[in-house]
Enzyme design. Structure first.
Site, short mmCIF file in Angstrom:
data_model
loop_
_atom_site.label_atom_id
_atom_site.label_comp_id
_atom_site.label_asym_id
_atom_site.label_seq_id
_atom_site.Cartn_x
_atom_site.Cartn_y
_atom_site.Cartn_z
CE LYS A 22 40.17 16.46 58.46
NZ LYS A 22 39.25 15.34 58.29
NE ARG A 98 40.67 8.98 55.12
CZ ARG A 98 40.09 9.49 56.20
NH1 ARG A 98 38.90 9.99 56.15
NH2 ARG A 98 40.76 9.51 57.33
NE ARG A 137 44.18 12.51 67.80
CZ ARG A 137 43.57 12.73 66.65
NH1 ARG A 137 43.02 13.89 66.41
NH2 ARG A 137 43.52 11.80 65.73
NE ARG A 139 41.22 9.16 67.64
CZ ARG A 139 40.81 9.73 66.51
NH1 ARG A 139 40.18 10.90 66.55
NH2 ARG A 139 41.06 9.16 65.35
NE ARG A 150 44.58 6.39 61.62
CZ ARG A 150 44.97 6.57 62.87
NH1 ARG A 150 45.65 7.66 63.19
NH2 ARG A 150 44.71 5.69 63.78
#
Ligand code: AMP
Length: 200
Positions: A22, A98, A137, A139, A150
């Protein structure tokens, strides 16, 4: 996408699971449209960087993969949407709303500012694929537990909003699998259709 000086600002919301690509697509779209990318996640991370008391509280929530309060986040978004760069150039809102409470506040914010939402896009990438991407990734807030939480929250709190925007006649699903340019082309096609509808 045909852009010109006289073009009316385009106001967009984009949904997509974390790891859907995104952020990259948002940068490409706003470059194309000359609109403003508003990412609530980026705004919160900036507050964390600044080390304010609010930033510290937000960090703890974000590290757990939970959501910042509806009231606080809607206040932040209302303030940002009221700024003249946004009202003049249009926005691409990423990470908000959200929850259903946020979606209802969002409608009120737009009404207060005299703005209209042109389209809510859902960049759809399956759960298995985003999980693999996020784990690779590396993070700091991407622990396996936080990722799972999440994604779970996304299904429970955010996915029900698709119906909300569908009912308003401004919802489109985009297949988020494929190369960056393939996905961008798909988004571009849908957004261009909305732009040509606006200029008629
Ligand atoms: P994002 O980069 O959009 O995935 O956001 C990172 C984190 O910021 C989320 O996991 C939440 O903790 C928080 N956050 C971002 N946007 C919102 C929102 N609209 N409502 C509540 N929390 C949010």
């Amino acid at each position: 996408m045909a852009t010109n000086e006289a073009m009316k600002p385009v106001n967009l919301v984009i949904f997509g699971r974390q790891g859907s690509g995104k952020g990259t697509q948002c940068a490409m779209i706003t470059t194309e449209l000359g609109s403003i990318h508003i990412s609530t996640g980026d705004m919160l991370r900036a507050a964390v960087e600044q080390g304010t008391e609010f930033g510290l509280q937000a960090k703890a929530i974000m590290d757990r993969g939970e959501l910042v309060s509806d009231e606080v986040i809607s206040g932040i978004v209302a303030e940002r949407l009221a700024q003249s760069d946004v009202t003049q150039n249009g926005f691409l809102l990423d990470g908000y709303p959200r929850t259903l409470t946020q979606a209802e506040s969002f409608v009120g914010i737009l009404n207060d500012l005299g703005l209209t939402l042109d389209l809510a896009l859902n960049l759809d990438v399956p759960i298995d694929e985003v999980t693999t991407r996020m784990l690779s990734r590396g993070r700091a807030d991407d622990t396996e537990e936080a990722i799972a939480r999440r994604l779970d929250l996304y299904e429970k709190e955010t996915a029900p909003l698709f119906e909300f925007f569908l009912d308003q006649g401004v919802f489109e699903v985009i297949d988020g699998l494929g190369s960056e340019s393939e996905v961008f082309d798909r988004l571009n096609t849908v957004i261009s259709a909305v732009i040509s509808g606006k200029s008629q």
